[in-house]
Motif scaffolding. Structure first.
Motif, PDB file in Angstrom:
ATOM      1  N   GLU B  15      -9.858  -4.943   2.428  1.00 39.09           N
ATOM      2  CA  GLU B  15      -8.845  -6.215   1.820  1.00 39.09           C
ATOM      3  C   GLU B  15      -7.992  -5.962   2.403  1.00 39.09           C
ATOM      4  N   PRO B  16      -7.526  -7.774   2.894  1.00 39.86           N
ATOM      5  CA  PRO B  16      -6.817  -8.417   3.912  1.00 39.86           C
ATOM      6  C   PRO B  16      -5.201  -7.829   3.431  1.00 39.86           C
ATOM      7  N   ALA B  17      -4.908  -7.751   2.211  1.00 41.34           N
ATOM      8  CA  ALA B  17      -3.509  -7.886   2.413  1.00 41.34           C
ATOM      9  C   ALA B  17      -2.828  -6.620   2.455  1.00 41.34           C
ATOM     10  N   GLN B  18      -4.023  -5.569   1.963  1.00 40.49           N
ATOM     11  CA  GLN B  18      -3.500  -4.231   2.398  1.00 40.49           C
ATOM     12  C   GLN B  18      -3.686  -3.616   3.639  1.00 40.49           C
ATOM     13  N   ARG B  19      -4.494  -4.405   4.070  1.00 39.15           N
ATOM     14  CA  ARG B  19      -4.598  -4.723   5.512  1.00 39.15           C
ATOM     15  C   ARG B  19      -3.032  -4.574   6.586  1.00 39.15           C
ATOM     16  N   GLU B  20      -2.472  -5.519   5.624  1.00 38.24           N
ATOM     17  CA  GLU B  20      -1.636  -6.133   6.685  1.00 38.24           C
ATOM     18  C   GLU B  20      -0.491  -5.420   6.315  1.00 38.24           C
ATOM     19  N   VAL B  21      -0.444  -4.944   5.142  1.00 40.61           N
ATOM     20  CA  VAL B  21       0.776  -3.983   4.867  1.00 40.61           C
ATOM     21  C   VAL B  21       1.038  -2.922   5.695  1.00 40.61           C
ATOM     22  N   LEU B  22      -0.251  -2.209   5.855  1.00 42.78           N
ATOM     23  CA  LEU B  22      -0.175  -0.960   6.694  1.00 42.78           C
ATOM     24  C   LEU B  22       0.052  -1.270   7.661  1.00 42.78           C
ATOM     25  N   GLY B  23      -0.351  -1.758   8.193  1.00 45.19           N
ATOM     26  CA  GLY B  23      -0.317  -2.717   9.475  1.00 45.19           C
ATOM     27  C   GLY B  23       0.897  -2.611   9.475  1.00 45.19           C
ATOM     28  N   TYR B  24       1.889  -3.671   9.239  1.00 42.33           N
ATOM     29  CA  TYR B  24       3.245  -3.453   9.342  1.00 42.33           C
ATOM     30  C   TYR B  24       4.123  -2.557   8.821  1.00 42.33           C
ATOM     31  N   ASN B  25       3.627  -1.816   7.932  1.00 44.50           N
ATOM     32  CA  ASN B  25       4.885  -0.665   7.916  1.00 44.50           C
ATOM     33  C   ASN B  25       4.713   0.301   8.934  1.00 44.50           C
ATOM     34  N   LEU B  26       2.999   0.762   9.326  1.00 47.62           N
ATOM     35  CA  LEU B  26       2.921   1.359  10.975  1.00 47.62           C
ATOM     36  C   LEU B  26       3.580   0.868  11.849  1.00 47.62           C
ATOM     37  N   ALA B  34      -4.497  -0.244  15.345  1.00 46.94           N
ATOM     38  CA  ALA B  34      -5.325  -1.119  15.357  1.00 46.94           C
ATOM     39  C   ALA B  34      -5.882  -1.424  14.323  1.00 46.94           C
ATOM     40  N   LYS B  35      -6.508  -2.582  13.807  1.00 45.88           N
ATOM     41  CA  LYS B  35      -7.269  -3.211  12.158  1.00 45.88           C
ATOM     42  C   LYS B  35      -8.811  -2.918  12.165  1.00 45.88           C
ATOM     43  N   ALA B  36      -9.385  -2.481  11.448  1.00 47.21           N
ATOM     44  CA  ALA B  36     -10.973  -2.827  10.889  1.00 47.21           C
ATOM     45  C   ALA B  36     -10.490  -2.856   9.530  1.00 47.21           C
ATOM     46  N   GLU B  37     -11.939  -3.961   9.855  1.00 48.84           N
ATOM     47  CA  GLU B  37     -12.177  -4.572   8.276  1.00 48.84           C
ATOM     48  C   GLU B  37     -13.404  -3.998   7.908  1.00 48.84           C
ATOM     49  N   ASN B  38     -14.410  -2.654   8.299  1.00 48.41           N
ATOM     50  CA  ASN B  38     -15.260  -2.315   7.866  1.00 48.41           C
ATOM     51  C   ASN B  38     -15.593  -1.379   8.898  1.00 48.41           C
TER      52      ASN B  38
END
Lengths: 230, 230
Positions: B15-26, B34-38
């Motif tokens: 889920e892109p939104a969740q990914r961004e929120v997590l990344g931002y806070n971290l 680093a982010k992966a979507e699958n």
DNA sequence: GGGTTTTGCGACGTTTGTGTAACAGTTCAA
DNA sequence: TTGAACTGTTACACAAACGTCGCAAAACCC
């Protein structure tokens, strides 16, 4: 029929989480696993993969589990493949109908993983006697999953269903410490809420059962952590 | 293991939104991200980037979170990387299963960011390059985490829960000096208030337990700093 | 449907572990 | 050498964890 390596189990379940959990546990038991999320896919995979056993959810979109079962059992080439049906408690009324469609066994959700695995092994043993002999041993204790019997030395022990599943869990990994939560999850089943102290009571009952003809108490209490065998 | 700059956290979330929120806070917490979507991408990034910690969504397309976790935890080179699992509340029942697949911690959505960050820090705090195996060893001392047993030479040692956790902490990084505060945090827990002198008492008890069958005292006092093993 | 077995839980007694204070011993710097 | 800071040790009151019993409800089995 699959080759003489590990038995292949086909899991047919539309709910992804449940499918994963089942797959994980079956693989942990040493089986190979194929997964399908609906009836059509299941029927295809049966032809392509020739599984040794099928775990089949009762409720499926479009082609229901009952229908899948009926079709497979009416085909000469797939009739012998054991099918274990899963259904929610509310659908329990259909138990007789489930078996009537030809399922070889029938498990009501929520089920304990230990129990389901025992049934999987039992069914497989029926078809492939060599591959899955399932008697667990620890010291002078012997547990036969199929006959649901436990022996200690020369004596046959009398223990209730829960005690049996508890002991089976312990004997899968002698020495391993299980927390009360883990035991509740494996022995009681995952969707059930009971007090963790209930575990203590059943441990007591298991101990009494194991020592009914004398002998040491093989169950170890690990303070602050849980229980273990040996 | 990543370089000695800021710890690298791999976020795996479809889920892109969740990914961004997590990344931002971290990143706001000072971590590299680093982010992966699958699942596939995650497994690739683990090899390429060697993250220090992974935040992993339970449900992912194609290769599920459970599967990713299972694979990483079965590889010797990635087993030690902490994994924090995220799952929706409806999947909460699978909590124990989640931990059993090898995840180090487990957070249910919707979660508080503060809490998640606390858990991330907690996991990172206890990253331990040395202790990959299930049994820790130091000199003639052997600690088996699964069975909760400690041996010294031929003897089995008897130690209480706190002493066990203390020793386990020491043995994860032999030689490392732990301050009383760090020990309180790791052994007692983050939210517990106890006097720092309590550590001294338990160190004494641990020493006695370790020498109950003779042998040298393996615990070293570092005046003004804390304690260490060896 | 009636008798039996099994189950979960509250209650209580017992065991074991825990935190703290008090004091004794040790180290170090001035 | 002396005193202040730090650490080791013991004793004790208290709390937490555990074992067990009995009961009532539920499940099971003819």
């Amino acid at each position: 029929m699959a080759a003489s390596e590990a038995p292949l189990v086909l899991v047919v379940e539309d709910e992804p989480a449940q499918r994963e959990v089942l797959g994980y546990n079956l693989e942990a038991e040493g089986f190979r696993v194929a997964k399908a999320e609906n009836g059509e896919e299941a029927l295809l995979l049966v032809d392509e993969e020739s599984p040794d056993l099928i775990v089949l959810d009762w409720m499926l979109p479009s082609v229901s589990g009952v229908e899948v079962c009926r079709r497979l059992k009416s085909r000469a080439d797939t009739r012998a493949v054991p099918i274990i049906m899963l259904s929610a408690r509310s659908e329990e009324v259909d138990r007789v109908r489930g078996l009537e469609t030809g399922a070889d066994d029938y498990v009501v959700k929520p089920y304990s993983i230990v129990e389901l695995m025992a049934r999987v092994r039992a069914q497989l043993r029926r078809v492939r006697p060599s591959s899955v002999g399932e008697t667990l041993e620890f010291g002078d204790i012997r547990l036969d999953a199929e006959s649901h019997r436990v022996y200690r030395g020369d004596h046959t022990l009398k223990l209730g269903p829960t005690e049996f599943r508890l002991l089976a869990t312990f004997m899968e990994k002698p020495g391993r410490v299980w927390s009360r939560e883990q035991l509740l999850d494996r022995v009681w089943g995952r969707d059930i809420y009971v007090d963790t102290r209930t575990v203590d009571v059943h441990i007591g009952r298991l101990r009494k059962a194991l020592c009914q003809h004398g002998g040491e108490d093989p169950v170890r209490t690990v303070r602050g952590a849980g229980y273990a065998l040996g």
